[in-house]
Enzyme design. Structure first.
Site, short mmCIF file in Angstrom:
data_model
loop_
_atom_site.label_atom_id
_atom_site.label_comp_id
_atom_site.label_asym_id
_atom_site.label_seq_id
_atom_site.Cartn_x
_atom_site.Cartn_y
_atom_site.Cartn_z
CD GLU A 82 33.44 44.86 40.45
OE1 GLU A 82 34.57 44.62 39.91
OE2 GLU A 82 33.62 44.89 41.69
CG HIS A 85 37.67 46.92 38.46
ND1 HIS A 85 38.77 47.70 38.86
CD2 HIS A 85 37.30 46.81 39.66
CE1 HIS A 85 38.83 48.01 40.18
NE2 HIS A 85 37.83 47.30 40.49
#
Length: 418
Positions: A19, A22
């Site tokens: 994550e 991202h």
């Protein structure tokens, strides 16, 4: 308990790094990232820094980065709504109070006539004197609903406003970071364990093998077996593996002294039911930073190829769903790796990280690969797919993935507990 701690640390790290990829590249593209979450479900912890709320949630089954524009805005203001406005020093709206306006006595209350918080950044409405006024809005203005602040998302801060390349990179960055993490773990493994040296030298001797019974020691150089000269570690192991229960004459060089010993390799059954010879020695190792870096990248690539080949066998029917493992199987294997020591656990974590990256790149709805597929279709069509249709596809895909997860989990339960 060791298994539970290991799985929490490993999965927490894998999801966090994924994550984080991202998040970093979405922010670099100028996308408003509302939340960076580890886990799903109710929040256990939250902390806001700059524009992003960082949360840890109850169910440790993954994570997400909530980017503006990927989902419909949770707060929608329509003409006729009564709202309160708070202003910055330059006279622009910085706070939009949706309810509990009594708690904001300094807010200017208006009845909305027109509002555009995406492109024009303006609000037009009637004040208490029925006078129509127009107000400019700060690009980083906040909604205030139930005393909770949510930043508005102008179109230029939304995911869909960015170029195809920027969006693709923001999506691909998650799996890429998993591959990078695997390489770093394997580099660290090589620095701790050392790198195998391809020479017919005894690196170490285990306690229950034939080698220790005849007195072989660490550092012994195996010059020849049955008169056949050896040059590499592969030469040594190939002769041993082909000779279970057969006496072999080893010619040894120990500190310049030559002598011979007879060794009978034990017969051990491998994973493919093949019987190989085994004498209980490890290859020699060396410690080199450059070598460790090369090992990290090459071993990561080998894991990538191996997992892709396994997926191909699943598609062609050489593997079945029974060969797949879900959360229960991974938990069990992680426990086994933890019992074998930190080095084995590091290798297992690297494999899981590569696996997570590859699975996420599959062109399936609800996965990163599915989102990249829609970006590719947009590039081919020259215009984006209808967001509602794309959302339906992702929803159906997510439901099917959950169904597959249930099937795999049931197989794991039958395999390990029934």
């Amino acid at each position: 308990m060791n298994t539970f701690i290991s799985i929490v640390i490993i999965f927490g790290l894998l999801v966090f790094i994924h994550e984080l990829g991202h998040l970093i590249f979405a922010k670099r593209a100028g996308i408003l990232c509302r939340e960076f979450a580890i886990g799903f479900g109710p929040k256990l912890f939250s902390y806001k820094k700059d524009e992003t709320v960082y949360t840890i949630r109850l169910l440790p089954l993954g994570g997400f980065v909530r980017m503006a524009g990927e989902d419909p805005e949770m707060i929608e203001i329509k003409p006729g709504f009564q709202i309160g406005l708070g202003f910055s020093r330059n006279g622009k709206v910085k706070d939009i109070v949706i309810n509990n306006k009594s708690k904001h006595p300094d807010a200017k209350v208006i009845t909305v006539e027109k509002i555009d918080l995406e492109r024009k950044l303006m609000i037009q409405g009637y004040d208490e004197n029925d006078e129509l006024q127009t107000f400019d809005v700060e690009p980083k203005a906040d909604y205030i609903f139930d005393e909770q602040r949510t930043q508005i998302a102008p179109y230029n801060r939304q995911f869909g406003s960015k170029t195809l390349a920027q969006r693709a990179i923001a999506i691909f960055a998650g799996p890429f970071m998993n591959f990078a993490l695997a390489a770093v773990i394997l580099m660290s493994f090589a620095l701790i364990q050392g790198l195998p040296v391809d020479k017919p030298i005894v690196g170490d001797v285990i306690e229950d093998g034939a080698a220790i019974e005849v007195g072989l020691q660490k550092g012994d150089y195996v010059v020849a077996i049955d008169g056949k000269p050896l040059e590499t570690w592969g030469d040594l192991t190939s002769v041993i593996q082909r000779s279970p229960n057969k006496e072999l004459l080893f010619k040894i060089n120990r500190d310049g002294q030559l002598f011979e010993v007879a060794i009978v390799p034990d017969a051990r059954t491998g994973p493919n039911e093949q019987v190989d010879g085994f004498i209980g020695i490890y290859p020699p190792t060396e410690f080199a930073v450059v070598g460790a870096i090369v090992f990290g990248f090459t071993q990561t690539w080998e894991y990538i190829v191996l997992i892709i080949e396994s997926l191909g066998m699943l598609i062609t029917g050489q593997f079945t769903l029974d060969h797949l493992s879900g959360p229960v199987g991974i938990y069990n294997y992680t426990g086994q790796a933890a019992e074998m020591g930190i080095l084995v656990l590091m290798q297992w974590a690297a494999i899981l990280s590569v696996n997570l990256g590859i699975i996420n790149l599959l062109p399936l709805p609800a996965l990163d690969g599915g989102r990249l597929m829609f970006i590719g279709l947009e590039a081919l069509r020259g215009k984006p797919i209808d967001p509602q249709k794309e959302g339906i596809v992702h929803f159906v895909g997510f439901a099917l993935l959950m169904l597959l997860m249930l099937v795999v989990t049931w197989n794991d339960i039958n395999k390990f507990f029934l």
